[in-house]
Scaffold this motif. Structure first.
Motif: not given
Length: 991
Positions: A26, A75, A197, A241, A244, A361
């Motif tokens: 990431v 992110k 991820d 990805i 979340e 998360t």
């Protein structure tokens, strides 16, 4: 002595993970340089990246002595980047879109003034990565939702130039499979790396990937070259990805369906009739690739559990279909001849791929974050791998529904604005019986029905009848992966040092359904039997421990990436017991070590900002990659090994393959059942074992050197064009060869080429008295070389449109002539340089493909998108999950008749008849499109969709089997035809 186990390495890995190592992928970040109005660099500037995608809302960094900065591990999402320094006006860049695994360069020039004054700029996100040399494409949620793809994260990547699918997917239909895999640059599945991820998620060896939940993907990042030291394989790296959640409750429901009335029959008169071809005959295709029905229900929902602290996102999926491969039928017996042959009733495969997924998360505090993800998936197929050459009633096996899951857990700590720590554990499981016979096929062992129920394959027609050829297998594959991460970033310099560890156990057991063999024929005449060493049980264990260093330096316009990956890989066989069978006694196998390797692999790449404006980059890379799954077997490992022996449906003279004239009147002669007295004894003293001798510890791992040179240019704001040249050279190739057998132990003779009688083929018969088994692994001088070229375009158009596509051409040659079996000399060097006297290979051409996809928003809430592909026909076609799209030409193996061998045939021999690239399947072209409309009712967006796949109703054969018949010469049996034009209706509801 056993190598270090995962249980002993895990604590060390966890400690090193926290102290040293970076997380593997990431890498989305913002970087650049800050200057004043005169162009002088400005150190000490505070840069803040703010986005709703971050639970912590804002991440920051400070420019270093050269004015450079980097904010790492952001992110994906839309950001505002603000630059602040006392005595200067603040500078803000709005609507900056960050995508997965990309480094975005944003530089700023600050004006003298008050800090409270802000200069705000809004513009297109830069599209040229001036820091990394890799070829990357990011498929964000817009692309996943808007383009007419097959709603799997892997099939979506098929729109990228240079990527090939293991099977053609049209509207979610792909032969009898509902997911296919991507490969690139001549690499196999084992070289791929799949991640969630950033955590590796391969569920089994060989590169097989999880059937992930399409509704959980926020973005899919696909990388095809210049892989850093953080990743083991050199194939496609796919990083999903997951979503979340957020501070607002949100979600969507995607529903789509189609049925047989919405699909057009595209079989042409030529396909229906079959008939003669220049080299033989094509079997008629009686039924098209068809869909009786298919539906996909994929709800997703997410939001806050505690605002700004704890988020969740969950999704479920029910994905079902009944699919019919072209020509697949229930065979019917000819009332006159009694021969089983394809009938008129089409064969459908019931498929299911369902998911239950959840991600939570937790922003523990300002520094610590914890994410937990669980994806449980369930698969089922009623007729696994069935095709037109198999009797649908008995041959395809059942893929039984079982338990499969992914469970990655990831911790992140932002210690300072320059120091980031990450650590994680990934656990996956795979346990199920996956090759069970059709109901009623399996008979009671050692009864008359059990012997008579053996599978039957005719080499001249390619047809398999009467029972399955596959074993029943049960796999148990728990796999663990531990990693950690620490990144030190200053702007002009970044350093990553890390460790990874994996541990895998695989338990396989199996038995043949009937007779423990397959009977083989040539035009109905008994020729051989394929003997299976069943039952068996094996327990394999493998693992690896890797440490890597990845460093990046930016000096003015040049960015250099230097990395080294150290790997220790090992494998062993646990003790196991296998029961006796028809052809094999009981086997007890002690624990054994297979191999252990320690290797260092350098990885280099450079990127140069050609004009200093971030719009043109020249890049180059060079890296070494080791074979990701080196498994050379071990001594006395019980397994499902097989061997082909002579069989002529007659009692044999003891110790020979000659019919016994004294027993010519036996009723079992010519009864079409392979009796024990009709099968010669094995000449392989290690029959029943996967490998008789392990590697001797001196073997090197197969490896490749991968290189590339590229230019990337921002043609217009949001529009990038890229040109790349790829080259790969693979060497240190190991093969398994019989112990003590050399080329001189074969007797050559010549025979007419069945396809060209004026030509001759040299065939080699193993001299009597030599054992064909007891293999040992040795290194060879064989090699493979790949060259590829690409010109591609990626664009974000005004009004929210997208466009991507390009041209790709490549060629792969190999030399496999270093072998002790001279029957493999024919066409062994596709470069055309060596051993051409056994089979001349003309120069191989470059193969070209074209792809173009796009989407554009229209007036009144409408949107149109399309996808166009033109690809060369593969040798084996794209006909199923395990087909190899890297195969460049068709081949037919000729089973040399026993009567041609002077003095009698020792063991059956097959020789290839077609020189490389002599025959290819036809180029296939496909055009897909989607029309949708968006209507908003309060907070709810309704998006009805109409997809049209294979708009031109092309009926190109994408896979077929080739066999040889003395009467018909080459016999082509199409097994997959591009599915006819189909319409799929869908509705996407977002709230």
């Amino acid at each position: 002595m056993r190598m270090l186990s995962f249980s002993t390495l895990a604590p060390a890995a966890a400690v090193l993970a926290v102290l040293l190592s970076p997380h593997v992928a990431v890498a989305q970040s913002v970087t650049g340089q800050v200057t004043d109005e005169t162009g002088a660099v400005l150190p000490g500037v505070t840069i803040e990246a703010a986005s709703a995608a971050l639970i912590e809302k804002v991440r920051s960094a400070v420019s270093d002595g050269s004015g450079r900065y980097e904010i790492a591990a952001l992110k994906p999402g839309t950001y505002t980047v603000t630059f602040k320094l006392a005595g200067f006006k603040s500078f803000a860049r709005e609507n900056l879109r960050l995508t997965a695994d990309q480094t975005t360069s944003i530089s700023a020039r600050l004006e003298v003034g008050q800090l409270e004054e802000t200069v705000t700029v809004t513009g297109a996100t830069p599209v040229v990565d001036i820091t990394q040399a890799g070829r990357r494409e990011v498929l964000d949620r817009q692309v996943l939702d808007e383009l007419p793809t097959s709603r799997t994260t892997h099939a979506a990547g098929a729109i990228i130039p240079g990527l090939k699918m293991t099977g053609a997917m049209v509207g979610g239909q792909g032969n009898t499979a509902t997911q296919q895999y991507l490969v690139t640059r001549g690499k196999g599945l084992a070289q791929n790396t799949t991640m969630v991820d950033g955590m590796i998620t391969q569920t089994t060896g060989g590169g097989f990937q999880a059937y992930d939940n399409y509704g959980m993907a926020q973005e899919v990042a696909v990388e095809t070259n210049a892989i850093s030291a953080e990743v083991p394989g050199s194939g496609v790296r796919i990083n999903v990805i997951p979503r979340e959640g957020g501070n607002k409750f949100n979600g969507e429901v995607s529903v789509s369906a189609l049925n047989s009335a919405w699909q057009k029959n595209n079989l042409t008169p030529e396909l229906l009739a079959g008939g003669t071809t220049p080299m033989g005959r094509r079997q008629p295709v009686r039924t098209p690739d068809g869909t009786r029905y298919a539906y996909d229900v994929n709800p997703s929902v997410g939001g806050p559990i505690v605002a700004n602290r704890l988020w969740y996102f969950s999704s479920g999926r029910i994905n079902r279909a009944q699919l019919a491969p072209a020509g697949a039928t229930y065979f019917e017996r000819n009332p006159t001849t009694g021969v089983l042959a394809p009938g008129t009733k089409p064969g459908y495969n019931d498929t299911a791929v369902d998911n239950i997924s959840l991600r939570v998360t937790w922003q523990v505090n300002g520094e610590h974050k914890l994410a937990v993800y669980r994806d449980q998936y369930f698969r089922y197929q009623s007729h696994l791998g069935g095709n037109a050459t198999q009797d649908w009633a008995t041959v395809p096996t059942v893929y039984v529904r079982g338990t499969q899951y992914l469970l990655p857990v990831k911790w992140t700590m932002v210690a300072t604005n320059r120091l980031l720590f990450e650590a994680g554990v990934q656990r996956s499981g795979y346990a199920q019986p996956n090759a069970t016979a059709q109901p009623g096929v399996e008979k009671e062992p050692f009864t008359a029905e059990w012997y008579a129920g053996a599978s039957r394959l005719d080499a001249a027609t390619g047809r398999t009848t009467v029972g399955p050829a596959a074993e029943r297998r049960v796999q148990d594959n728990p796999k663990s992966y531990v990693y950690g991460a620490a990144s030190f970033v200053t702007g002009s310099h970044s350093l990553k040092m890390g460790v990874q560890a994996t541990d895998t156990q695989v338990v396989q057991s199996g038995r043949n359904i009937n007779a423990s063999l397959q009977q083989r024929y040539i035009n109905g005449v008994p020729n051989a039997v394929n003997i299976l060493a069943v039952p068996y049980e094996t327990r394999n264990e493998s693992g690896d421990f890797a440490a890597f260093v990845q460093e990046r330096w930016t000096i003015k316009r040049l960015t250099a990436n230097i990395g080294v990956r150290m790997e220790k890989v090992w494998a062993s066989i646990a003790a196991s017991d296998s029961d006796p069978g028809r052809f094999i006694g009981a086997r007890s196998v002690p624990r054994q070590e297979l191999h252990s390797y320690t290797n260092a692999m350098p990885r280099f790449s450079v990127a140069y900002d050609l004009f200093g404006n971030g719009k043109t980059a020249v890049k180059a890379s060079l890296g070494q990659f080791m074979q990701t799954a080196p498994n050379f077997g071990a001594s006395l490992v019980a397994g499902s090994s097989a061997e082909v022996r002579n069989w002529f449906d007659c009692a044999l003279l003891p110790g020979t393959s000659t019919c016994d004239p004294a027993r010519a009147s036996l009723l079992t002669n010519r009864d079409n059942i392979a009796q024990d007295i009709e099968i010669p004894a094995s000449t392989n003293p290690s029959f029943g074992y996967v490998q008789s001798l392990a590697s001797n510890g001196k073997l090197k791992r197969e490896h490749s050197w991968d290189s590339s040179v590229s230019v990337q240019h921002e043609l217009l704001p949001g529009v990038a064009v890229t040109g790349v040249w790829y080259r790969t050279h693979e060497s240190n190739i190991a093969i398994s060869l019989p112990v003590g057998i050399a080329v001189s132990d074969y007797s050559p003779f010549t025979m007419p080429n069945p396809l060209t009688p004026s030509d001759t083929i040299t065939v080699f018969n193993l001299k009597p008295g030599f054992a064909t088994g007891r293999n040992i692994v040795r290194m060879t001088e064989n090699y493979r070389t790949y060259n590829g070229m690409e010109v591609s375009l990626s664009a974000r158009l005004p009004g929210g449109g997208i466009l991507m596509g390009g041209w790709f051409a490549d060629k792969k040659v190999q030399n496999a002539c270093d072998t002790d079996n001279p029957n493999n000399f024919r066409f062994c060097d596709t470069s055309g340089k060596t051993l051409q006297e056994y089979g001349k290979v003309p120069a191989l051409p470059l193969l070209h493909e074209f792809k173009l996809s796009g989407s554009q928003r229209l007036k009144w809430g409408f949107q149109a998108s399309f996808s166009i592909a033109s690809a060369p026909g593969n040798g084996t076609g794209s006909g199923g999950l395990l087909s190899d799209p890297n195969q460049r030409w068709q081949q037919v193996q000729y089973a040399v008749p026993a009567n041609l061998f002077p003095g009698g045939r020792t063991v059956p021999v097959n020789v290839p008849l077609l020189f490389p690239n002599q025959r290819r399947l036809a180029r296939w072209n496909s055009v897909d499109m989607k029309i949708s409309h968006t209507a908003t009712i309060g907070r709810v967006k309704l998006n009805p969709q109409l997809d049209l796949f294979n708009l031109t109703n092309s009926s190109i054969v994408t896979a077929e089997t080739l066999s040889y018949s003395d009467a018909l010469r080459l016999v082509e049996a199409p097994t997959t035809v591009l599915p006819g034009r189909m319409m799929r209706l869908g509705l996407l509801v977002k709230f």
